[in-house]
Design a protein around this motif. Structure first.
Motif, PDB file in Angstrom:
ATOM      1  N   ARG A 423      54.027-106.426 -72.990  1.00  0.00           N
ATOM      2  CA  ARG A 423      54.033-107.494 -73.241  1.00  0.00           C
ATOM      3  C   ARG A 423      54.006-108.522 -74.547  1.00  0.00           C
ATOM      4  O   ARG A 423      55.460-108.738 -74.294  1.00  0.00           O
ATOM      5  N   ARG A 424      52.759-108.642 -74.942  1.00  0.00           N
ATOM      6  CA  ARG A 424      52.845-109.333 -76.118  1.00  0.00           C
ATOM      7  C   ARG A 424      52.990-108.306 -77.149  1.00  0.00           C
ATOM      8  O   ARG A 424      52.788-109.493 -78.274  1.00  0.00           O
ATOM      9  N   GLY A 470      58.395-108.609 -72.680  1.00  0.00           N
ATOM     10  CA  GLY A 470      57.268-110.253 -72.737  1.00  0.00           C
ATOM     11  C   GLY A 470      58.540-111.476 -73.576  1.00  0.00           C
ATOM     12  O   GLY A 470      58.339-111.792 -74.522  1.00  0.00           O
ATOM     13  N   GLN A 473      57.756-114.647 -74.788  1.00  0.00           N
ATOM     14  CA  GLN A 473      57.491-114.612 -76.684  1.00  0.00           C
ATOM     15  C   GLN A 473      59.086-114.545 -78.287  1.00  0.00           C
ATOM     16  O   GLN A 473      58.277-114.038 -79.173  1.00  0.00           O
TER      17      GLN A 473
END
Length: 542
Positions: A423-424, A470, A473
């Motif tokens: 997810r990052r 994510g 972000q």
């Protein structure tokens, strides 16, 4: 020549709240920005007025990383982008083979296949490609341009056997019995096929690419301009690519600005070899610095990680992948570039690669400050960690993020890395929050030179299956627009002439169908480029 633009939304990219009524362009530069009545007084009687009719005028897009000439070269190869099965790949190659003139024995080269999109969910093998030909070399390049597959003609011609060791910084795929299956991972492994595909090849990204760089440049430039991009990059140039771009520039076929970064493994003498391109643009071309590639591709599981990939079928006991260069080689390359005072842009997809680049930049930058003064860049920064971002900020190291990975491969990253790391991917929010300058790119030809898709992806972070990747972000539309205008100009050291609408700036402009700042985030990719203007001249109109 003067042009007065008015009666639409004008984004200066100076302040988000700016809302000037008009922009006056004179002889390729911004002459004034302000109230329409005042600019009409300043304009010559012969000035052309352009009624924007509610459309949006803003600085044109600046691509902070890509491979312009390689994009044009792919146009001549077998298109595998739309293959949905290995049978489709075979059919595409067979169709091209059937179109050939009798006696043509040149290799068949295709590009942009993606296992994620194939029903088999895997790479083809040499056995699969033997269904195309057992007489001619057949080479299929993965969309990432970091891995590929060759048929048995290539495997045998390269002399690969079960006893052939993997090269440093690369890997050969193998069948269960250890014999090569035609898969080559990363450029050191792909180089095994290069001499068979094109004897004397200089080691560029595309072995056996097109022979006519002028045509490749023309095709690529047209595609960039229709997407509103007026400054592009050739971000991993081997000597042949440099010569091709020099030829295109001298022939006058570059309709935009191109910044070239030779790969360091080809040497660091490009500025001495081409002094006419070592300063400002000459015929639309200049040398920007050097490029170093430290690892591979996260979707191909070859990005160098500090922790192992998540297990998947066919890779039940994964490792962390590997670096392209040893720390000693990296040290020597960085030192050589720093001693010249040139900008160094470094491909880092994995966090282990990011660690090596940050460690090296800190150490050598303290000894040779010119390295940091030249604005070093981490290209891709796909899995860079927060602790690394905190060290990048005081170095002035820019994160050029491949944001549309969340769209094209978000689902793959969640599978390859697991939910926490996956997810990052492309952590633009974390970078900005830690004071790191961020630019956004497409790495064309890996993905199309579509800045509006890139902006949409950075703002929404949605995968092709509709999954949020994510959302923490996400960045704002304003931040995304800055990343492809004034921040990208800063990366190139051109912030005093590009990226904003201010008096004296170059009139590199784009007209959009609507206002990105007033457009709902989910609808940003529905905006269209209606006109692209380079130095005051229209170079594309829809």
């Amino acid at each position: 020549m003067e042009t007065l633009y008015h009666s639409g939304r004008i984004l200066t990219m100076v302040e988000e709240e700016d809302a000037p009524e008009a922009v006056l362009v004179r002889d390729g530069r911004i002459a004034a920005v302000g109230p329409l009545d005042q600019l009409r007084v300043r304009a010559a009687d012969a000035a052309t007025e352009v009624d924007l009719d509610g459309r949006t005028l803003m600085p044109s897009f600046i691509d902070p990383h890509g491979h312009l000439l390689q994009h044009g070269m792919l146009a001549s190869l077998v298109d595998l982008e739309h293959a949905r099965s290995i049978a489709d790949i075979v059919t595409a190659f067979r169709d091209r083979l059937a179109q050939r003139e009798e006696g043509d024995r040149s290799p068949l080269v295709g590009a942009k296949y993606d296992p994620q999109m194939l029903e088999e969910g895997r790479h083809p093998t040499c056995t699969d490609l033997d269904a195309v030909s057992t007489d001619l070399p057949v080479f299929a390049l993965h969309r990432s341009m970091h891995v590929a597959v060759g048929n048995s003609v290539l495997v045998d011609g390269a002399g690969l056997t079960a006893h052939t060791p993997d090269p440093d910084g690369g890997r050969f795929g193998r069948f269960a019995d250890g014999t090569p299956d035609g898969y080559v991972e990363e450029h050191p492994a792909m180089a095994a096929f290069a001499e068979v595909l094109s004897p004397g090849d200089s080691g560029g990204l595309l072995p056996a690419g097109v022979a006519d760089p002028l045509l490749a440049a023309e095709l690529a430039v047209a595609d960039y301009l229709r997407h509103g991009i007026t400054t592009a990059q050739e971000g991993a140039a081997d000597p042949a690519t440099i010569e091709g771009l020099v030829g295109a520039a001298r022939a006058g076929t570059l309709g935009l600005d191109v910044v070239v970064y030779p790969v360091v493994q080809s040497g660091t003498s490009a500025f001495d070899a081409h002094p006419e391109f070592a300063g400002d643009y000459a015929d639309g071309l200049r040398l920007g610095g050097y490029k170093m590639i430290l690892d591979g591709s996260p979707q191909a599981r070859s990005a160098w990680m500090s922790e192992p990939y998540a297990p998947i079928e066919g890779d039940e006991h994964p490792g962390c992948a590997y670096p392209i260069h040893t720390p000693a080689e990296v040290e020597a390359f960085v030192r050589a570039v720093a001693e010249q005072g040139r900008q160094l842009i470094v491909h880092c997809n994995g966090d282990a690669a990011a660690q090596l680049w940050v460690d090296t930049a800190e150490r050598i930058g303290a000894e040779l400050p010119a390295l940091l003064e030249a604005r070093p860049v981490m290209i891709h920064a796909q899995t860079v960690r927060d602790d690394q971002l905190e060290r990048m900020a005081p170095l002035g190291m820019i994160a050029s993020i491949f944001s549309c990975h969340t769209w094209f491969w978000g689902d793959v990253h969640l599978r390859n890395f697991g939910p926490e790391r996956g997810r990052r991917i492309s952590p633009a929010r974390s970078a900005l929050d830690r004071g790191v300058r961020v630019t956004l790119h497409q790495d064309t030809p890996v993905t199309p030179p579509d800045m509006l898709l890139t902006i949409w992806a950075a703002v929404n972070r949605i995968s092709r299956t509709g999954q949020e990747v994510g959302p923490e972000q996400r960045i704002t539309t304003w931040e995304a627009l800055r990343a492809v205008t004034c921040e990208a100009a800063y990366q190139y050291g051109e912030e005093d002439s590009k990226g904003q609408l201010r008096e004296g700036m170059r009139a590199d402009l784009v007209i959009l169908s609507g206002d990105p700042l007033a457009t709902p985030p989910r609808d940003l990719r529905e905006l269209a480029v209606l006109e692209t203007i380079k130095d005051g001249e229209t170079v594309f109109r829809a």
